[in-house]
Scaffold this active site. Structure first.
Site, PDB file in Angstrom:
ATOM      1  N   ASP A  66      -8.026  10.095 -19.289  1.00  0.00           N
ATOM      2  CA  ASP A  66      -7.747  11.482 -19.659  1.00  0.00           C
ATOM      3  C   ASP A  66      -8.723  12.024 -20.692  1.00  0.00           C
ATOM      4  OD1 ASP A  66      -6.742   9.754 -21.588  1.00  0.00           O
ATOM      5  OD2 ASP A  66      -4.651  10.221 -21.190  1.00  0.00           O
ATOM      6  N   ASN A 134       7.186   9.053 -25.962  1.00  0.00           N
ATOM      7  CA  ASN A 134       8.094   9.697 -24.997  1.00  0.00           C
ATOM      8  C   ASN A 134       7.973   9.068 -23.605  1.00  0.00           C
ATOM      9  OD1 ASN A 134       5.629  10.630 -24.107  1.00  0.00           O
ATOM     10  ND2 ASN A 134       6.177  12.796 -24.123  1.00  0.00           N
ATOM     11  N   HIS A 136       5.143   8.542 -21.889  1.00  0.00           N
ATOM     12  CA  HIS A 136       4.039   8.973 -21.018  1.00  0.00           C
ATOM     13  C   HIS A 136       3.015   7.855 -20.806  1.00  0.00           C
ATOM     14  CE1 HIS A 136       1.553  10.787 -24.612  1.00  0.00           C
ATOM     15  NE2 HIS A 136       1.119   9.569 -24.351  1.00  0.00           N
ATOM     16  N   GLU A 141       3.365  13.319 -18.618  1.00  0.00           N
ATOM     17  CA  GLU A 141       4.526  13.474 -19.478  1.00  0.00           C
ATOM     18  C   GLU A 141       5.809  13.303 -18.658  1.00  0.00           C
ATOM     19  OE1 GLU A 141       3.882  13.460 -22.497  1.00  0.00           O
ATOM     20  OE2 GLU A 141       2.375  14.915 -23.151  1.00  0.00           O
TER      21      GLU A 141
HETATM   22  C1  F6R Z   1      -4.816   7.607 -23.963  1.00  0.00           C
HETATM   23  C2  F6R Z   1      -3.588   7.828 -23.175  1.00  0.00           C
HETATM   24  C3  F6R Z   1      -2.247   7.872 -23.814  1.00  0.00           C
HETATM   25  C4  F6R Z   1      -2.047   6.809 -24.899  1.00  0.00           C
HETATM   26  C5  F6R Z   1      -0.665   6.942 -25.521  1.00  0.00           C
HETATM   27  C6  F6R Z   1      -0.465   5.969 -26.663  1.00  0.00           C
HETATM   28  O1  F6R Z   1      -5.956   7.624 -23.131  1.00  0.00           O
HETATM   29  O2  F6R Z   1      -3.692   8.025 -22.016  1.00  0.00           O
HETATM   30  O3  F6R Z   1      -1.268   7.688 -22.821  1.00  0.00           O
HETATM   31  O4  F6R Z   1      -2.213   5.531 -24.351  1.00  0.00           O
HETATM   32  O5  F6R Z   1      -0.486   8.241 -26.002  1.00  0.00           O
HETATM   33  O6  F6R Z   1      -1.322   6.309 -27.714  1.00  0.00           O
HETATM   34  P1  F6R Z   1      -1.514   5.351 -28.967  1.00  0.00           P
HETATM   35  O7  F6R Z   1      -2.165   4.117 -28.463  1.00  0.00           O
HETATM   36  O8  F6R Z   1      -2.431   6.123 -29.889  1.00  0.00           O
HETATM   37  O9  F6R Z   1      -0.169   5.096 -29.533  1.00  0.00           O
END
Ligand code: F6R
Length: 240
Positions: A66, A134, A136, A141
Site C-alpha cells: 500500500d 482494528n 486491517h 479496513e
Molecule cells: C503497512 C500495512 C498496514 C500495517 C498495519 C500495522 O504496509 O499495510 O496494514 O501492517 O497498520 O502497522 P504497525 O506495524 O505500524 O503496527
C-alpha cells in the site's frame, strides 16, 4: 494455520530465516512486503544476513501492499521512502524490481495496472503482513469485501489515529490510500502475519480464534492454506 509465539527478537530471526531459506532455493522469488513498525526488526535482520553474505536479493522482485494517497516518494512518511530507507538501500536489490503503488496521480487505471503487474509477476512466494488494531491487513479496513483487489480506499478513523504518531498532527495523516485487496493478498503461496504488542492482543484473539469475517479482515487469513502467524508474548496474551 500455524501460530508461533516467541519474543519479538526471536520472531524476527525465525522469519528472517524463512526468507534466507526461500531465496537460497529460489533466488528469483516474488515477495510481498509491508511497512509500519512491525517489520522493522525483520528488515534489520535481513540486512544483517545480506551483509554476512547469507542471502542475495539480486534477482528478487517485490510488491508493497500500500501507499498513502497524496504523498510523493520523497515524503518521509511515504511507504516508498520507508522501503528505500529501511531495506532497499541496504541490500543488493535492483530498485527497478521493487514496486510500491504510487501515491501521486493514483486513479482507477493505476490500480488496475498495479493489480495486473502483480498477476503478471506470478504468485507471490511470501506475502508479509502486519495487523491494524482494528484488524486491517494492508489498508483493507473492516467490511472490505473478500474479492477486493487493488483500489483506492478511505482510511478508517482508527487507522489515521494509530498512524498519527508518524506525523506532526492528525490533519497531516492522509485520508486515503491505495492498497492491494484481500483477494490480491490471498493469491500468495504463503502468508506470514507478524503481530507484536499488548495493544493488538484482543484483535489477535479475533484473528486466530474467531470465525472468519469481513468485520475483522485479518480473520479471513484463516481461509489461506499456508499461513504462519508470528506473535510476541504480549500479542498472544489473550489466546488463553
Ligand atoms: C503497512 C500495512 C498496514 C500495517 C498495519 C500495522 O504496509 O499495510 O496494514 O501492517 O497498520 O502497522 P504497525 O506495524 O505500524 O503496527
Amino acid at each position: 494455520m500455524r501460530v508461533i509465539i516467541n519474543s519479538q527478537e526471536q520472531s524476527n530471526e525465525l522469519v528472517a530465516m524463512e526468507y534466507v531459506k526461500l531465496l537460497k532455493d529460489k533466488p528469483a522469488s516474488v515477495l510481498g512486503l509491508a511497512t509500519g513498525s512491525t517489520p522493522l526488526g525483520l528488515y534489520s535482520k535481513l540486512i544483517e544476513h545480506y551483509k554476512s553474505g547469507a542471502v542475495s536479493f539480486k534477482d528478487v522482485k517485490t510488491f508493497n501492499l500500500d501507499e498513502y494517497i497524496g504523498l510523493s516518494s520523497e515524503h518521509e512518511q511515504s511507504y516508498r521512502y520507508f522501503m528505500n530507507k529501511n531495506l532497499f538501500e541496504h541490500i543488493d536489490i535492483d530498485l527497478k524490481n521493487t514496486n510500491v503503488p504510487s501515491g501521486l496521480g493514483a486513479d482507477e487505471k493505476a490500480c488496475e495496472d498495479y493489480e495486473r503487474s502483480l498477476i503478471e509477476a506470478g504468485e507471490m512466494d511470501i506475502q508479509l503482513l502486519g495487523l491494524g488494531t482494528n484488524g486491517h491487513i494492508g489498508f483493507n479496513e473492516p467490511l472490505t469485501p473478500f474479492d477486493s483487489v487493488t483500489r483506492i480506499v478511505k482510511l478508517a478513523d482508527a487507522t489515521r489515529e494509530a498512524n498519527k504518531r508518524f506525523f506532526s498532527s492528525i490533519d497531516e495523516v492522509p485520508t486515503h490510500a491505495i492498497t492491494m485487496g484481500i483477494s490480491s493478498i490471498m493469491r500468495a503461496k504463503k502468508i506470514i502475519l507478524m503481530v507484536f504488542g499488548a495493544a493488538k492482543a484482543e484483535v489477535v484473539k479475533q484473528v486466530v480464534m474467531g470465525k472468519p469475517t469481513i468485520a475483522v479482515p485479518g480473520s479471513l487469513l484463516q481461509l489461506h492454506n499456508n499461513l504462519d502467524i508470528y506473535l510476541d508474548f504480549e500479542a498472544a496474551s489473550r489466546l488463553g
